[in-house]
Write a protein that holds these residues in place. Structure first.
Motif: not given
Length: 313
Positions: A34-35, A38, A42
């Motif tokens: 998930e990181s 993201q 971004d």
């Protein structure tokens, strides 16, 4: 001035990740934590790409073609699985071509590359430098397993020479001093290198063999090999070992020995090469040199995809 849409490579640079990671986020989110998702999203937003526009990028999914040899099917199936794993993870389609490439059909093959909108090519057969250059002028290429060492085109392969030396040394240390060598097509790089490794090793030990004990099979074909091996065994002086450059050829050697009522490995040892499924299907099972088949295909694909991404930066 028309503003160009950021490429996957540009997104990767902005997110400080690899282009392959960006491709996975777009096409296979389940493979990414998930990181990282993201981080990539971004970066997309900073470049002016709305996250809901990912579908548009996904439509740019490209095609890689694997041109594989028709013989030794099980071996190339494993190569293909490695390539497929990489292409799927990186958001590419994979097409497999079974036709041999030669001077007679090179034009048709180039037309196929263009019509299928192929982005990159993985080759498993030996081609001359001029044919490689003709193909490389159309798409980036990576050679897999078989390669032309005189070309600057990248390749992934094993050290056939040293692998052959180790296999031959195993036979010699097992007490075998009359070793026949069953080779593949003479124009293939692997066939040349495995023969060279075999000859260098037996010469080091002062072993000499009849020239008829070095047999070149025109293709990795069980029936052809079986006939040739029977001819070798149907002589007054017989070998006490066979070293075959393919497990298919080794299987032919074992069955030929059975025909002449020779026990394997008691009377005649048989060494194969590749470690494909047939090794455990035949009795006795084949002693063989194991090739990292899946890894070879996977690595070739990863190198090609890296070339494709770098060419877009």
């Amino acid at each position: 001035m028309k503003k160009h849409k950021p490429t996957i490579a540009a997104i990767a640079n902005e997110a400080n990740v690899s282009p392959a990671t960006v491709s996975r986020v777009i096409n296979h989110r389940n493979l990414v934590n998930e990181s990282t998702i993201q981080q990539v999203e971004d970066a997309m937003l900073r470049l002016g790409i709305a996250v809901n526009e990912k579908k548009k990028i996904n439509n740019e999914k490209k095609v890689i073609l694997f041109s594989r040899e028709t013989g030794n099917t099980t071996f190339y199936d494993q190569i293909c699985k490695g390539i497929l794993k990489s292409t799927q993870a990186n958001g590419y389609h994979l097409i497999v071509n079974y036709d041999s490439i030669n001077r007679g059909n090179i034009g048709d093959f180039i037309m196929l590359l263009k019509r299928a909108n192929v982005s990159g090519l993985i080759l498993s057969s030996f081609l001359s430098e001029d044919l490689l250059d003709a193909l490389n002028a159309v798409v980036p290429i990576v050679q897999c397993c078989e390669f032309n060492e005189n070309s600057s085109i990248p390749y992934v392969s094993i050290d056939d020479y040293n692998a052959s030396r180790q296999a031959t040394r195993y036979l010699i240390t097992s007490g075998r001093n009359k070793i026949a060598f069953i080779n593949g097509p003479q124009n293939q790089h692997y066939a040349k290198e495995r023969l060279r490794g075999f000859l260098d090793t037996i010469y080091e030990d002062g072993i000499s063999i009849p020239s008829s004990w070095i047999a070149h099979v025109p293709s990795i074909d069980y029936n052809l090999a079986y006939t040739i091996i029977c001819q070798i065994l149907n002589s007054d002086i017989r070998p006490n070992a066979f070293f075959a450059v393919s497990d298919i050829l080794a299987a032919a050697a074992i069955n030929a020995c059975n025909r002449f009522h020779l026990r394997v490995p008691e009377d005649v040892m048989v060494m194969g090469f590749d470690n494909v499924d047939i090794c455990t299907m035949i009795r006795p099972s084949i002693t063989t040199v194991s090739q990292p088949k899946f890894q070879l295909g996977y690595t070739a694909s990863e190198i090609l995809i890296d070339l494709l991404h770098n060419s877009n930066t």
